[in-house]
Design a protein around this motif. Structure first.
Motif, PDB file in Angstrom:
ATOM      1  N   LYS A 188    -141.785  36.811 -18.591  1.00 53.91           N
ATOM      2  CA  LYS A 188    -142.916  37.668 -19.324  1.00 53.91           C
ATOM      3  C   LYS A 188    -143.107  37.615 -20.587  1.00 53.91           C
ATOM      4  O   LYS A 188    -143.604  38.345 -21.488  1.00 53.91           O
ATOM      5  N   ALA A 189    -142.907  36.284 -21.367  1.00 59.61           N
ATOM      6  CA  ALA A 189    -142.568  35.781 -23.197  1.00 59.61           C
ATOM      7  C   ALA A 189    -144.213  36.221 -23.272  1.00 59.61           C
ATOM      8  O   ALA A 189    -144.526  36.692 -24.188  1.00 59.61           O
ATOM      9  N   LEU A 190    -145.166  35.613 -22.412  1.00 60.44           N
ATOM     10  CA  LEU A 190    -146.151  36.340 -22.982  1.00 60.44           C
ATOM     11  C   LEU A 190    -147.092  37.149 -22.230  1.00 60.44           C
ATOM     12  O   LEU A 190    -148.690  36.997 -22.142  1.00 60.44           O
ATOM     13  N   ALA A 191    -146.856  37.720 -22.198  1.00 60.57           N
ATOM     14  CA  ALA A 191    -146.833  39.030 -21.454  1.00 60.57           C
ATOM     15  C   ALA A 191    -147.609  38.801 -19.733  1.00 60.57           C
ATOM     16  O   ALA A 191    -149.301  38.999 -19.779  1.00 60.57           O
ATOM     17  N   SER A 192    -147.247  38.084 -19.009  1.00 60.14           N
ATOM     18  CA  SER A 192    -147.613  37.622 -17.890  1.00 60.14           C
ATOM     19  C   SER A 192    -149.904  36.465 -17.995  1.00 60.14           C
ATOM     20  O   SER A 192    -150.283  36.706 -17.530  1.00 60.14           O
ATOM     21  N   HIS A 199    -151.320  37.840 -20.694  1.00 60.96           N
ATOM     22  CA  HIS A 199    -152.020  38.667 -21.530  1.00 60.96           C
ATOM     23  C   HIS A 199    -152.034  38.929 -22.761  1.00 60.96           C
ATOM     24  O   HIS A 199    -152.003  39.512 -23.904  1.00 60.96           O
ATOM     25  N   ILE A 200    -152.155  37.378 -23.341  1.00 57.41           N
ATOM     26  CA  ILE A 200    -152.107  37.093 -25.078  1.00 57.41           C
ATOM     27  C   ILE A 200    -152.428  37.433 -25.344  1.00 57.41           C
ATOM     28  O   ILE A 200    -152.175  37.434 -27.117  1.00 57.41           O
ATOM     29  N   GLN A 201    -153.953  37.911 -25.263  1.00 60.65           N
ATOM     30  CA  GLN A 201    -154.216  39.341 -26.660  1.00 60.65           C
ATOM     31  C   GLN A 201    -154.696  40.055 -26.374  1.00 60.65           C
ATOM     32  O   GLN A 201    -154.420  40.482 -28.085  1.00 60.65           O
ATOM     33  N   THR A 255    -151.183  20.931 -20.962  1.00 61.24           N
ATOM     34  CA  THR A 255    -151.621  21.163 -23.005  1.00 61.24           C
ATOM     35  C   THR A 255    -151.172  22.275 -24.009  1.00 61.24           C
ATOM     36  O   THR A 255    -150.284  22.598 -25.039  1.00 61.24           O
ATOM     37  N   HIS A 256    -150.983  23.884 -22.661  1.00 54.69           N
ATOM     38  CA  HIS A 256    -149.906  25.303 -22.908  1.00 54.69           C
ATOM     39  C   HIS A 256    -149.011  24.666 -23.454  1.00 54.69           C
ATOM     40  O   HIS A 256    -148.268  24.918 -24.183  1.00 54.69           O
ATOM     41  N   LEU A 257    -148.075  23.584 -22.251  1.00 55.30           N
ATOM     42  CA  LEU A 257    -146.663  23.173 -22.315  1.00 55.30           C
ATOM     43  C   LEU A 257    -146.027  23.126 -23.505  1.00 55.30           C
ATOM     44  O   LEU A 257    -145.164  23.084 -24.228  1.00 55.30           O
TER      45      LEU A 257
HETATM   46  N1  NAP Z   1    -137.425  37.179 -12.056  1.00 58.60           N
HETATM   47  C1  NAP Z   1    -138.650  38.160 -11.939  1.00 58.60           C
HETATM   48  O1  NAP Z   1    -138.394  39.159 -11.415  1.00 58.60           O
HETATM   49  C2  NAP Z   1    -139.565  37.959 -12.346  1.00 58.60           C
HETATM   50  C3  NAP Z   1    -140.785  38.272 -12.700  1.00 58.60           C
HETATM   51  C4  NAP Z   1    -142.446  37.546 -13.586  1.00 58.60           C
HETATM   52  C5  NAP Z   1    -142.293  36.499 -13.988  1.00 58.60           C
HETATM   53  N2  NAP Z   1    -140.408  35.669 -13.831  1.00 58.60           N
HETATM   54  C6  NAP Z   1    -140.077  34.136 -14.245  1.00 58.60           C
HETATM   55  O2  NAP Z   1    -140.744  34.440 -15.095  1.00 58.60           O
HETATM   56  C7  NAP Z   1    -141.549  33.069 -15.404  1.00 58.60           C
HETATM   57  C8  NAP Z   1    -142.701  33.905 -16.862  1.00 58.60           C
HETATM   58  O3  NAP Z   1    -143.571  34.979 -16.321  1.00 58.60           O
HETATM   59  P1  NAP Z   1    -145.006  34.693 -16.111  1.00 58.60           P
HETATM   60  O4  NAP Z   1    -145.494  33.958 -15.654  1.00 58.60           O
HETATM   61  O5  NAP Z   1    -145.208  36.745 -15.111  1.00 58.60           O
HETATM   62  O6  NAP Z   1    -145.438  35.208 -17.889  1.00 58.60           O
HETATM   63  P2  NAP Z   1    -145.634  34.595 -18.737  1.00 58.60           P
HETATM   64  O7  NAP Z   1    -144.765  32.942 -18.722  1.00 58.60           O
HETATM   65  O8  NAP Z   1    -145.349  35.583 -20.132  1.00 58.60           O
HETATM   66  O9  NAP Z   1    -147.251  33.921 -18.707  1.00 58.60           O
HETATM   67  C9  NAP Z   1    -147.845  33.038 -18.067  1.00 58.60           C
HETATM   68  C10 NAP Z   1    -149.062  32.938 -18.250  1.00 58.60           C
HETATM   69  O10 NAP Z   1    -148.912  32.698 -19.223  1.00 58.60           O
HETATM   70  C11 NAP Z   1    -150.270  31.484 -19.503  1.00 58.60           C
HETATM   71  N3  NAP Z   1    -149.737  30.650 -20.549  1.00 58.60           N
HETATM   72  C12 NAP Z   1    -148.597  29.597 -20.378  1.00 58.60           C
HETATM   73  N4  NAP Z   1    -148.693  29.025 -22.075  1.00 58.60           N
HETATM   74  C13 NAP Z   1    -149.369  29.373 -22.766  1.00 58.60           C
HETATM   75  C14 NAP Z   1    -150.361  28.878 -23.869  1.00 58.60           C
HETATM   76  N5  NAP Z   1    -149.441  28.350 -24.649  1.00 58.60           N
HETATM   77  N6  NAP Z   1    -151.699  29.461 -24.012  1.00 58.60           N
HETATM   78  C15 NAP Z   1    -152.461  30.478 -23.568  1.00 58.60           C
HETATM   79  N7  NAP Z   1    -151.726  31.139 -22.529  1.00 58.60           N
HETATM   80  C16 NAP Z   1    -150.760  30.517 -21.561  1.00 58.60           C
HETATM   81  C17 NAP Z   1    -149.977  30.497 -17.953  1.00 58.60           C
HETATM   82  O11 NAP Z   1    -151.346  29.975 -17.839  1.00 58.60           O
HETATM   83  P3  NAP Z   1    -151.782  28.585 -17.126  1.00 58.60           P
HETATM   84  O12 NAP Z   1    -150.781  27.975 -16.696  1.00 58.60           O
HETATM   85  O13 NAP Z   1    -153.366  28.645 -17.964  1.00 58.60           O
HETATM   86  O14 NAP Z   1    -150.654  27.899 -19.146  1.00 58.60           O
HETATM   87  C18 NAP Z   1    -149.626  31.885 -17.184  1.00 58.60           C
HETATM   88  O15 NAP Z   1    -150.350  32.767 -16.904  1.00 58.60           O
HETATM   89  C19 NAP Z   1    -142.572  33.036 -14.112  1.00 58.60           C
HETATM   90  O16 NAP Z   1    -142.956  31.967 -13.656  1.00 58.60           O
HETATM   91  C20 NAP Z   1    -141.225  33.658 -13.029  1.00 58.60           C
HETATM   92  O17 NAP Z   1    -140.790  31.927 -13.189  1.00 58.60           O
HETATM   93  C21 NAP Z   1    -139.672  36.334 -12.703  1.00 58.60           C
END
Ligand code: NAP
Length: 258
Positions: free
Chosen positions: A207-211, A213-215, A247-249
């Motif tokens: 959740k580095a990007l607040a899942s 909710h980057i705003q 592109t985000h990647l």
């Molecule tokens: N163990 C656990 O309990 C747990 C819980 C949560 C998550 N996780 C792991 O951690 C990973 C990451 O967590 P997460 O997916 O919740 O949160 P995150 O990495 O904070 O955020 C992912 C979200 O950010 C968007 N994003 C990524 N890059 C961006 C960018 N450059 N600009 C704008 N938006 C961007 C993605 O949308 P786009 O697809 O449009 O880029 C996606 O909706 C998960 O996939 C999972 O593998 C583990």
């Protein structure tokens, strides 16, 4: 991209890893927008791009819909080039999360993950906590069981994805790796990162990007703000970022390499 040894495991991981919730599940998730699960061609391209950009770490779980099964197909032939993290303890069935932290369930779950991922070992297995971290550690013997599997060579390292400071600290004292939430607006679990650093254990950030909710994250480029902030913590081994968008990647990687 820089690589680091994950704590004392001997496993080398890239600064960014790829999260794969969105590879297999679009129900019961907290992302800002609804999304379609992409086809194999899109995911194959995304994985190639990730590899080309220096990412070697991928995070999945039985609770991420058919993410493990899809990775089993998509990574076949390239398995040895990836460090795979999967989990035990949570199942996502008919729209609901169900939890079972017994060793019996973990054993069945890991055997199933090996089949789904089309591999004979999993690099890192984490307990997928429901938030009752301390209770789950103290009452099921789950970390001892994973330690046994490590001795048998089915997994290379183990730990827990936690939601509490007490649980994170307890987990890291008894395992190799902890996965915690950390970003500029969610800093409560920093003491877990600090403890892991002190003990030379691995730390993965979720959740580095607040899942998405980057705003909510300050700065003209919230991604850069967040990744820079997180990497100031010396205990962080790798940041697991979820994206389906190439592109985000590319931007995410540029923020940690530029
Ligand atoms: N163990 C656990 O309990 C747990 C819980 C949560 C998550 N996780 C792991 O951690 C990973 C990451 O967590 P997460 O997916 O919740 O949160 P995150 O990495 O904070 O955020 C992912 C979200 O950010 C968007 N994003 C990524 N890059 C961006 C960018 N450059 N600009 C704008 N938006 C961007 C993605 O949308 P786009 O697809 O449009 O880029 C996606 O909706 C998960 O996939 C999972 O593998 C583990």
């Amino acid at each position: 991209m820089q690589q680091k040894i994950l704590g004392n495991t001997g496993i080398t991981v890239s600064t960014l890893g790829l999260g794969t919730v969105k590879f297999g599940r679009n129900q019961g998730v907290k992302y800002p927008q609804a999304f379609e699960i992409p086809d194999d061609q899109h995911l194959m391209q995304l994985l190639h791009t990730a590899r080309d950009l220096g990412i070697n770490l991928i995070d999945t779980a039985p609770a991420y819909g058919n993410s493990e099964t899809r990775l089993g197909t998509l990574l076949s032939g390239d398995r040895k080039n990836w460090v795979i993290v999967s989990k035990v303890g949570e199942e996502f069935v008919n729209g609901d999360s169900l939890y079972d932290f017994t060793p019996e369930h973990a054993e069945k779950s890991i055997k199933r993950s090996l089949k789904r991922l089309n591999t004979d070992y999993i690099d890192i297995v984490l307990v997928h906590s429901d938030g009752n971290d301390v209770y789950n550690i103290q009452n099921f013997g789950i970390l001892d069981f994973l330690s046994e599997l490590k001795k048998q060579g089915l997994i290379r390292a183990f730990g827990m994805s936690t939601k509490t400071v007490e649980g994170g600290i307890l987990a890291i004292q008894q395992s190799d790796v902890v996965m915690v939430t950390y970003n500029p607006i969610e800093t409560a679990e920093q003491p877990v990162i600090a403890k892991a650093f002190e003990l030379n254990k691995g730390v993965l950030i979720k959740k580095a990007l607040a899942s998405g909710h980057i705003q909510k994250i300050p700065g003209s480029d919230p991604v850069k703000t967040s990744l820079t902030f997180i990497l100031q913590e010396p205990g962080v081994s790798s940041i697991i970022l979820g994206t389906l968008d190439p592109t985000h990647l590319a931007h995410n990687v540029a923020c940690v390499t530029g």
